[in-house]
Design an enzyme around this catalytic site. Structure first.
Site, PDB file in Angstrom:
ATOM      1  N   HIS A 204      46.409  70.109  48.771  1.00 16.15           N
ATOM      2  CA  HIS A 204      46.449  71.145  47.727  1.00 16.15           C
ATOM      3  C   HIS A 204      46.265  70.608  46.315  1.00 16.15           C
ATOM      4  CE1 HIS A 204      50.522  69.599  47.279  1.00 16.15           C
ATOM      5  NE2 HIS A 204      50.597  70.239  46.135  1.00 16.15           N
TER       6      HIS A 204
HETATM    7  C1  UD1 Z   1      52.583  73.294  42.083  1.00 18.57           C
HETATM    8  C2  UD1 Z   1      52.974  72.000  41.396  1.00 18.57           C
HETATM    9  C3  UD1 Z   1      52.699  70.824  42.334  1.00 18.57           C
HETATM   10  C4  UD1 Z   1      53.350  71.027  43.693  1.00 18.57           C
HETATM   11  C5  UD1 Z   1      52.896  72.355  44.257  1.00 18.57           C
HETATM   12  C6  UD1 Z   1      53.531  72.627  45.587  1.00 18.57           C
HETATM   13  C7  UD1 Z   1      52.659  71.981  38.957  1.00 18.57           C
HETATM   14  C8  UD1 Z   1      51.845  71.440  37.862  1.00 18.57           C
HETATM   15  N1  UD1 Z   1      52.198  71.773  40.190  1.00 18.57           N
HETATM   16  O1  UD1 Z   1      51.181  73.286  42.282  1.00 18.57           O
HETATM   17  O2  UD1 Z   1      53.214  69.648  41.754  1.00 18.57           O
HETATM   18  O3  UD1 Z   1      52.973  69.975  44.554  1.00 18.57           O
HETATM   19  O4  UD1 Z   1      53.268  73.388  43.324  1.00 18.57           O
HETATM   20  O5  UD1 Z   1      53.078  73.817  46.125  1.00 18.57           O
HETATM   21  O6  UD1 Z   1      53.688  72.564  38.703  1.00 18.57           O
HETATM   22  N2  UD1 Z   1      49.910  80.857  44.356  1.00 18.57           N
HETATM   23  C9  UD1 Z   1      50.101  81.895  45.217  1.00 18.57           C
HETATM   24  N3  UD1 Z   1      51.388  82.198  45.569  1.00 18.57           N
HETATM   25  C10 UD1 Z   1      52.452  81.526  45.098  1.00 18.57           C
HETATM   26  C11 UD1 Z   1      52.238  80.458  44.219  1.00 18.57           C
HETATM   27  C12 UD1 Z   1      50.958  80.123  43.857  1.00 18.57           C
HETATM   28  O7  UD1 Z   1      49.178  82.533  45.671  1.00 18.57           O
HETATM   29  O8  UD1 Z   1      53.603  81.854  45.468  1.00 18.57           O
HETATM   30  C13 UD1 Z   1      48.521  80.508  43.961  1.00 18.57           C
HETATM   31  C14 UD1 Z   1      48.183  81.103  42.631  1.00 18.57           C
HETATM   32  O9  UD1 Z   1      46.926  81.636  42.712  1.00 18.57           O
HETATM   33  C15 UD1 Z   1      48.174  79.932  41.684  1.00 18.57           C
HETATM   34  C16 UD1 Z   1      47.875  78.759  42.597  1.00 18.57           C
HETATM   35  O10 UD1 Z   1      48.411  79.115  43.869  1.00 18.57           O
HETATM   36  O11 UD1 Z   1      47.234  80.070  40.686  1.00 18.57           O
HETATM   37  C17 UD1 Z   1      48.504  77.485  42.122  1.00 18.57           C
HETATM   38  O12 UD1 Z   1      49.890  77.647  41.844  1.00 18.57           O
HETATM   39  P1  UD1 Z   1      50.600  76.758  40.693  1.00 18.57           P
HETATM   40  O13 UD1 Z   1      52.048  77.079  40.648  1.00 18.57           O
HETATM   41  O14 UD1 Z   1      49.827  76.870  39.431  1.00 18.57           O
HETATM   42  O15 UD1 Z   1      50.385  75.284  41.177  1.00 18.57           O
HETATM   43  P2  UD1 Z   1      50.377  74.607  42.621  1.00 18.57           P
HETATM   44  O16 UD1 Z   1      49.004  74.215  42.960  1.00 18.57           O
HETATM   45  O17 UD1 Z   1      51.129  75.444  43.608  1.00 18.57           O
END
Ligand code: UD1
Length: 361
Positions: A204
């Protein structure tokens, strides 16, 4: 002593659970739980609260997804209100996600002391958003709890006074140890899987999944590997979104022919899956540690790791995007020529109790 515990994203939940359990035993500590809402789907958040028996958050900031600046800024604005209302002595943050740095910044400006659990880890890769979060959070923290020797060395080099730093072990492993009993009688979460006859894959990180050419190469490599062993891939929403956007679904379908492609799965399901896996292929920080504890070979698709003890002592190897190296290690694992590894010091299930002991001491 009044502490506000903070969680935001998936890996935070496993880290906070044992700390809350320990805090509950101490009358001296009054504690509240704030969820920033960085992760918000049932599969990414609620299911972890249920399985890990974390109490409902007292406050949910509900910030959701956004760019880094948007997400961090929204958390800061909402969290400032919470601090002004509740006036804690400390906030406690875990790990390295955007919620960690956002809340720490707010606390430092309001003169609230910061406890950072899992401090001092460094990948030395400033291209990684988590590295910025780690360095900055540590620079403004008052009590820093570390999981491995490298972290103490890093903090010393950055000039953090030694009396602020406590080597206590790994709260992520506390949760693993706590949950091992619970999965004892659980069957594997997908059908047609057999002990040590499949590999778990999680990817991811932006460095692996945000560029079409990189993601495509990785999917092709996994497809090749899936001809030799069944792959089980619980996909992170970011990865699935990018596979759709880059038109790579067919590549994923090719892997699914000898494997399982699913959405995000719960903690207990994942633990059960890793425990019986022949190997893991990952870019996750937590998985590098969990496989080391369980003695499961782990191939990490990153150029570096902030958790070097998993490589030096444990079962982890780094291959970056070098697919030749990926195949080489994969073959070694299949032919039982891979290192066995050992569990790093103080990864014994008691880190949270040591932390709370320091806090009340
Ligand atoms: C975040 C953390 C990363 C961790 C990861 C675990 C930061 C910078 N990164 O990355 O260190 O390893 O979490 O999962 O904080 N989304 C959903 N549903 C959710 C959450 C996210 O669909 O419940 C999608 C959204 O479209 C979002 C994307 O996932 O834009 C990324 O989510 P985000 O919280 O920005 O970062 P992660 O890639 O999850």
């Amino acid at each position: 002593m009044k502490i506000i515990n903070i969680v935001g994203a998936r890996p935070n939940f496993m880290k906070i659970a044992p700390l809350i359990r320990e805090m509950k035993k101490r009358e001296k500590i009054e504690h509240l739980l704030v969820h920033t809402g960085q992760h918000y789907d049932n599969d990414m958040s609620d299911s972890f609260f249920k399985q890990l028996e974390i109490p409902e958050p007292d406050i949910n900031l509900g910030v959701g997804a956004g760019s880094h600046a948007e997400q961090t800024a929204k958390i800061m604005i909402e969290f400032e209100k919470v601090l002004l209302q509740h006036k804690p002595d400390f906030i406690l943050v875990v790990g390295d996600v955007n919620s960690t740095i956002a809340c720490s910044l707010v606390a430092s400006k309001l003169g609230v002391k910061i406890i950072h659990v899992e401090a001092g880890l460094r990948s030395f890769d400033r291209g990684m958003p988590e590295e910025i979060n780690r360095v900055l959070t540590d620079a403004i923290s008052d009590l820093l709890f570390t999981t491995e020797a490298s972290a103490n060395k890093n903090l010393k080099q950055e000039g953090v006074p030694e009396q602020k730093v406590f080597f206590v072990g790994n709260v992520m492993i506390d949760t693993l140890v706590h949950c091992l009993d619970k999965i004892q009688d659980r069957s594997l979460p997908f059908q047609n899987l057999h002990e040590k006859q499949y590999a778990v894959v999680t990817l991811h990180r932006p460095s692996n999944v945000d560029r079409p050419e990189v993601l495509e190469k990785i999917l092709d490599a996994l497809s090749r590997i899936s001809q030799k062993i069944k792959l089980v891939i619980p996909l992170h929403p970011r990865t699935q979104k990018n596979i759709n956007a880059f038109g790579l679904q067919e590549k994923l379908d090719a892997i699914a022919r000898n494997g399982v492609i699913a959405g995000p799965i719960g903690y207990l399901e994942m633990l059960r899956l890793i425990k019986s896996a022949r190997l893991a292929i990952t870019d996750s920080g937590g998985l590098q540690e969990e496989t080391t504890y369980l003695g499961v070979p782990c191939i990490t698709m990153r150029e570096n790791t902030e958790r070097p003890s998993t490589v030096e002592l444990g079962t982890n190897v780094l291959v970056g995007n070098d697919l030749g190296l990926l195949f080489e290690h994969f073959e070694k694992i299949l032919s039982d020529h891979f290192k066995k590894g050992q569990i790093p010091p103080l990864w014994d299930g008691k880190a949270a109790s040591r932390i709370v002991e320091v806090l009340v001491g």
